[in-house]
Design a protein around this motif. Structure first.
Motif, mmCIF file in Angstrom:
data_model
loop_
_atom_site.group_PDB
_atom_site.id
_atom_site.type_symbol
_atom_site.label_atom_id
_atom_site.label_comp_id
_atom_site.label_asym_id
_atom_site.label_seq_id
_atom_site.Cartn_x
_atom_site.Cartn_y
_atom_site.Cartn_z
ATOM 1 N N ALA A 265 0.879 -1.163 0.000
ATOM 2 C CA ALA A 265 0.000 0.000 0.000
ATOM 3 C C ALA A 265 0.913 1.207 0.000
ATOM 4 N N VAL B 13 -4.597 0.059 -10.996
ATOM 5 C CA VAL B 13 -5.616 0.265 -9.976
ATOM 6 C C VAL B 13 -6.976 0.339 -10.648
ATOM 7 N N VAL B 25 -0.751 3.358 -12.977
ATOM 8 C CA VAL B 25 0.129 4.318 -12.312
ATOM 9 C C VAL B 25 1.566 3.841 -12.484
ATOM 10 N N ALA B 49 6.342 10.535 -5.320
ATOM 11 C CA ALA B 49 7.376 10.505 -6.354
ATOM 12 C C ALA B 49 7.805 9.079 -6.691
HETATM 13 N N1 LIG Z 1 0.074 -0.310 -3.488
HETATM 14 C C1 LIG Z 1 -0.164 0.641 -4.391
HETATM 15 N N2 LIG Z 1 -1.176 0.499 -5.263
HETATM 16 C C2 LIG Z 1 -1.405 1.443 -6.179
HETATM 17 N N3 LIG Z 1 -0.696 2.570 -6.328
HETATM 18 C C3 LIG Z 1 0.327 2.772 -5.492
HETATM 19 C C4 LIG Z 1 0.654 1.822 -4.480
HETATM 20 N N4 LIG Z 1 1.715 2.273 -3.785
HETATM 21 C C5 LIG Z 1 2.038 3.450 -4.339
HETATM 22 N N5 LIG Z 1 1.214 3.764 -5.364
HETATM 23 C C6 LIG Z 1 1.300 4.965 -6.206
HETATM 24 O O1 LIG Z 1 2.606 5.066 -6.712
HETATM 25 C C7 LIG Z 1 3.103 6.381 -6.645
HETATM 26 C C8 LIG Z 1 4.378 6.434 -5.807
HETATM 27 O O2 LIG Z 1 4.080 6.131 -4.469
HETATM 28 P P1 LIG Z 1 5.184 6.049 -3.327
HETATM 29 O O3 LIG Z 1 4.512 5.529 -2.113
HETATM 30 O O4 LIG Z 1 6.362 5.289 -3.831
HETATM 31 O O5 LIG Z 1 5.571 7.583 -3.141
HETATM 32 P P2 LIG Z 1 6.591 8.254 -2.114
HETATM 33 O O6 LIG Z 1 7.661 8.874 -2.924
HETATM 34 O O7 LIG Z 1 6.999 7.284 -1.072
HETATM 35 O O8 LIG Z 1 5.678 9.380 -1.490
HETATM 36 P P3 LIG Z 1 5.597 9.952 0.011
HETATM 37 O O9 LIG Z 1 6.650 10.976 0.115
HETATM 38 O O10 LIG Z 1 4.240 10.548 0.056
HETATM 39 O O11 LIG Z 1 5.770 8.805 0.954
HETATM 40 C C9 LIG Z 1 1.963 7.216 -6.078
HETATM 41 O O12 LIG Z 1 1.314 7.823 -7.178
HETATM 42 C C10 LIG Z 1 1.075 6.230 -5.416
HETATM 43 O O13 LIG Z 1 -0.273 6.631 -5.500
#
Ligand SMILES: Nc1ncnc2c1ncn2[C@@H]1O[C@H](COP(=O)(O)OP(=O)(O)OP(=O)(O)O)[C@@H](O)[C@H]1O
Ligand SMILES: [Mg+2]
Lengths: 267, 309
Positions: A265, B13, B25, B49
């Motif tokens: 997630a 998704v 995505v 990101a």
């Molecule tokens: N399990 C998932 N299912 C669907 N989409 C996802 C999933 N995990 C992440 N995403 C999508 O992938 C993209 C990157 O998410 P990620 O969690 O890697 O970002 P992040 O850089 O860690 O952000 P943050 O700084 O908010 O933690 C986002 O657009 C998110 O909505």
């Protein structure tokens, strides 16, 4: 294997200690489920007393079958009943933590909870078993004892495998809880009553697709020394360990395949 | 230690209650980088990101949709168990400790899960108890710990088995200044003294500036910066500001190679590129300078500029 059992014991021990932190709610849980089981038992007893025969089965024979199925099911429930909550772990991404630890994922999930309150159901099954045995005069040969001793754990493995496969659905739907329940709870009710009461197609379905028949029916026939009213080959009476092994393999492979589809997630 | 080549992750998704539309995505798009043993690497990027997604692919939680990953010579998703023994991971938003049990119980359970020999366990626990000052709350149930205390517990949990590589996803999220400093000191220590390679994601630029010798910046799934912090400042923060105090209030100065940003009484702010001394000479020719100061752009400003591109 020994090591896996060791880790399982450690993790389950931690779980039981956690539950004991909330002593009051723990006690209420155990009491509550004991009362429900007890009422369930009274209902069963009433039914047994009002019908003297179900096809070619005597009341005590039915009770014997009911008890075997009930005990094995309750035992499975005790060990892995918490798989019901598994979809939640998938949905909120907490399965991540299981994946960064150097142990089998299934072992960790199975050991992640322990529904001690379900002990009451095992107890209920045991009471029915005592009742059944009191009215049956089984001639205990070595063969019969062996079949019983092998069939009971096999039954737990078979039930457990069906459950695990059902839980795997969660990796795709992220919400497989209801699906698994319909499958297994429906399955036990059937295994608790003689098989030939159900229609042929249903028997086929269960016999071939969900091998619940092996769970209790064939071993019970053997132990009771009854001819199969359906005239199926007697070899089936001894097949439960093989079916259990096959079921465990299928469940293990399905699980492995499913884990690779875990999507975590965001976070 | 880590090799990543054209690594991608795509999530499919389904949106909407009735007409479930498929929606793609691309969380991580063909990124490549390498990490040497002993580095302390910062991984930065705006929300969404793809930072957490990358970390999850490196730790074997997610199976990549494309590209190649190797961590410590292993493919993370195929050799998950082998890899798990050698790495530590901590996710700021998740609880790895046993919620209802005393902190110490969690460590003992992890010891069995990781098969840490009793001698090694005692040694490293004694060390973390001292460095992270765990003694005051080690017998308290985890659910009663403050966030800062719990994070210290989580760090210990991630390090008890002596990993060579540590992944931290937002380790300082929600911590106060003192707690943050303690965590940073700890990370510097294990990196310097034990040679543990550390990769951390954060939104706290203080973490990056104090800890990291190298920085990766990701945005919309693509890597947009890989290098040191001084180089980053040079590249994106080439402009500096000269602050001069004149004898009295005056019109904005007219000097070549600089633009006046702000005027406040006798004080003026001049944005410029290139040599500060040449500019100072030019300003001195135009007006009498009482005092002066050169402001370097801070990393926050730079990151803002990168994100806004
Ligand atoms: N399990 C998932 N299912 C669907 N989409 C996802 C999933 N995990 C992440 N995403 C999508 O992938 C993209 C990157 O998410 P990620 O969690 O890697 O970002 P992040 O850089 O860690 O952000 P943050 O700084 O908010 O933690 C986002 O657009 C998110 O909505
Ligand atoms: Mg994140």
């Amino acid at each position: 294997m020994v090591d896996a059992v060791f880790v399982w014991r450690k993790l389950v021990g931690a779980q039981v200690r956690s539950q004991l932190q909330y002593r009051m709610s723990f006690t209420l849980d155990v009491f509550g489920s004991f009362w429900i089981s007890f009422i369930d038992f009274l209902v069963v007893l009433t039914i047994f007393h009002n019908i003297s025969r179900l096809n070619s089965w005597t009341v005590h024979e039915v009770a014997f079958l009911y008890a075997l199925s009930s005990i094995t099911f309750a035992f499975t429930d005790l060990l892995i009943g918490h798989l019901d909550q598994f979809p939640q772990k998938i949905r909120d991404g907490n399965f991540d933590i299981v994946l960064v630890r150097p142990r089998g994922t299934l072992l960790q999930i199975v050991a992640s909870d322990f529904a001690s309150r379900r002990l009451a159901r095992v107890l209920q099954g045991t009471i029915v078993l005592v009742y059944a045995l009191s009215g049956l005069s089984i001639h205990w040969t070595a063969g019969r004892v062996a079949v019983l001793l092998v069939s009971l754990p096999s039954a737990v493995v078979i039930f457990g495998s069906v459950w695990v496969v059902g839980a795997c659905v969660a990796f795709w739907t992220t919400d497989g809880g209801e699906f698994t329940n319909a499958f297994t709870y429906g399955g036990t009710t059937m295994a608790q009553y003689p098989f030939d009461v159900y229609g042929t197609w249903l028997r086929r379905l269960l016999g071939y697709f969900v091998p619940l028949a092996f769970v209790c029916y064939f071993p019970a026939l053997y132990v009771l020394g009854k001819p199969d009213p359906l005239g199926l080959p007697r070899a089936l009476d001894f097949l439960s360990p093989a079916v259990a092994a096959a079921a465990a393999c299928v469940a293990g492979l399905t699980w492995r395949f499913a884990v690779r589809h875990y999507r975590s997630a965001g976070g | 230690m880590i090799e990543v080549e054209n690594l991608s992750k795509r999530f499919v998704v389904r949106r909407g209650r009735f007409r479930r539309e498929r929606h793609v995505v691309d969380a991580v798009k063909e990124i490549s980088f390498g990490v040497e043993r002993g580095e302390l690497l910062g991984y930065l990027g705006p929300n969404g990101a793809g930072k957490s997604t990358t970390i999850k692919m490196l730790t074997g939680i997610l199976v990549p949709s494309g590209g190649r990953v190797s961590v410590g010579g292993l493919d993370p998703s195929r050799k998950r168990i082998e890899l798990a023994r050698r790495i530590g991971a901590m996710f700021g938003q998740r609880v790895q400790l046993w919620w209802d049990l005393p902190l110490l119980d969690s460590f003992q359970l992890l010891r069995h899960i990781y098969k840490v020999p009793p001698g090694r366990y005692r040694e490293s626990l004694a060390r973390f108890r001292e460095v992270l000052e765990l003694d005051a709350f080690i017998h308290t149930p985890v659910r009663q710990l403050s966030l800062g205390q719990r994070i210290r517990g989580e760090l210990t949990a991630a390090m008890l088995h002596g990993p060579e590589l540590l992944f931290l996803d937002e380790p300082t999220i929600g911590l106060d200044v003192v707690a943050k400093q303690r965590v940073r000191d700890f990370l510097v220590e294990i990196n310097r003294d034990d040679g543990v390679t550390v990769m951390l994601t954060t939104h706290d630029l203080g973490d990056i500036e104090r800890l990291c010798n190298r920085l990766l910046v990701i945005d919309h799934g693509s890597l947009i910066w890989d290098g040191g912090i001084p180089e980053l400042k040079e590249r994106y923060g080439g402009e500096r500001v000269l602050v001069v105090d004149l004898e009295g209030p005056s019109e904005p100065l007219q000097v070549d190679g600089a633009t006046v940003e702000r005027v406040e009484g006798p004080r003026q702010w001049l944005r410029f590129r290139g040599s500060a001394s040449e500019l100072t000479a030019r300003v001195a020719a135009a007006a009498r300078i009482v005092d002066l100061q050169v402001q370097e752009p801070d990393i926050e400003e730079i990151v803002r500029r990168i994100y806004m591109r």
